[in-house]
Write an enzyme that holds these catalytic residues in place. Structure first.
Site, PDB file in Angstrom:
ATOM      1  N   ASP A  57      -4.875   6.796   9.993  1.00  0.00           N
ATOM      2  CA  ASP A  57      -4.667   5.402  10.395  1.00  0.00           C
ATOM      3  C   ASP A  57      -3.331   5.198  11.104  1.00  0.00           C
ATOM      4  O   ASP A  57      -3.057   4.134  11.664  1.00  0.00           O
ATOM      5  CB  ASP A  57      -4.789   4.456   9.202  1.00  0.00           C
ATOM      6  CG  ASP A  57      -3.740   4.690   8.119  1.00  0.00           C
ATOM      7  OD1 ASP A  57      -2.803   5.486   8.328  1.00  0.00           O
ATOM      8  OD2 ASP A  57      -3.859   4.069   7.043  1.00  0.00           O
ATOM      9  N   SER A 105       0.803  -1.218   0.000  1.00  0.00           N
ATOM     10  CA  SER A 105       0.000   0.000   0.000  1.00  0.00           C
ATOM     11  C   SER A 105       0.839   1.272   0.000  1.00  0.00           C
ATOM     12  O   SER A 105       0.398   2.313  -0.497  1.00  0.00           O
ATOM     13  CB  SER A 105      -0.936   0.014   1.212  1.00  0.00           C
ATOM     14  OG  SER A 105      -0.197  -0.155   2.415  1.00  0.00           O
ATOM     15  N   HIS A 108       0.016   5.137   7.058  1.00  0.00           N
ATOM     16  CA  HIS A 108       0.329   5.559   5.693  1.00  0.00           C
ATOM     17  C   HIS A 108       0.559   7.074   5.628  1.00  0.00           C
ATOM     18  O   HIS A 108      -0.216   7.831   6.211  1.00  0.00           O
ATOM     19  CB  HIS A 108      -0.810   5.184   4.744  1.00  0.00           C
ATOM     20  CG  HIS A 108      -1.075   3.712   4.684  1.00  0.00           C
ATOM     21  ND1 HIS A 108      -1.951   3.096   5.540  1.00  0.00           N
ATOM     22  CD2 HIS A 108      -0.562   2.748   3.880  1.00  0.00           C
ATOM     23  CE1 HIS A 108      -1.993   1.800   5.267  1.00  0.00           C
ATOM     24  NE2 HIS A 108      -1.157   1.566   4.273  1.00  0.00           N
TER      25      HIS A 108
END
Length: 210
Positions: A182, A29, A185
């Site tokens: 989160d 990701s 990231h």
């Protein structure tokens, strides 16, 4: 004289234009650009950085959110397009999130780098730093993977992907300003810091393209 001009004209075809090198960005990701607009992820921002530097290269986004080292290994053959000239490898984050054994990540990355080497492609290996919550032994074993494998395979080794954010003096402020809610990231501003740090390493990678 006309004949001579004709011969010279046939021999001279103008300047040779070098083709743009193709870089495969293999990752999870962090590479894919999770949670960001299409233009704000790692690959588009790195592409823009290279263009601004006048570097002839095209980066292919081969990042898949949620991918472990095992997942990336399973899709490696089709991820490495025939046109590939170099590879950026940024993997290991999801192995960490799942608490997978470091020896499994090491074995998978070792195989990935071996297969890339079999294609004769230069590699930039971008580490992921293990957190301390799994204990010092786990952290030491995981962090050593990248140093050891880069040396074994002759790959370029950069600083850890998130280092430009994590080394900032005020960690809490850095997480608020440069990381998504989160806590995992980077946001667009965080990605820009990462790209600024890794851009010169990508240039070093391109210097190895034959």
């Amino acid at each position: 004289m006309p004949a001579l001009c004709l011969v010279l004209g046939l021999l001279w075809t103008g300047p040779v234009i070098a083709e743009s090198a193709e870089i495969i960005a293999l990752g999870d990701s962090l590479t894919a650009g999770y949670g960001l607009p299409a233009e704000a992820g790692f690959v588009p921002q790195m592409q823009a950085w290279l263009v601004a530097e006048g570097v002839e290269a095209h980066i292919v986004n081969a990042g898949v959110s949620g991918d472990t080292t095992a997942g990336a290994l399973a899709r490696l053959d089709w991820a490495l397009a025939p046109e590939a000239d170099a590879v950026i490898v940024t993997l290991g984050g999801n192995d960490l999130l799942r608490g997978l054994p470091p020896e499994e990540a090491r074995a998978n990355l070792d195989t990935i780098l071996s297969r890339i080497a079999a294609r004769g492609l230069p590699v930039l290996l971008v580490p992921i730093t293990a957190p301390g919550n799994y204990g010092p032994e786990y952290k030491a074993a995981f962090d050593a993977i990248y140093i050891d494998l880069a040396a074994e395979h002759g790959a370029l080794l950069s600083e850890p992907f998130l280092a430009p954010i994590l080394v900032l003096p005020d960690r809490q402020a850095a997480m608020t300003e440069y990381v998504q809610p989160d806590g995992l990231h980077p946001n667009a501003k965080g990605v820009a810091l990462v790209v600024e740090a890794l851009g010169p390493e990508v240039e070093r990678l391109l210097a190895r393209v034959k």
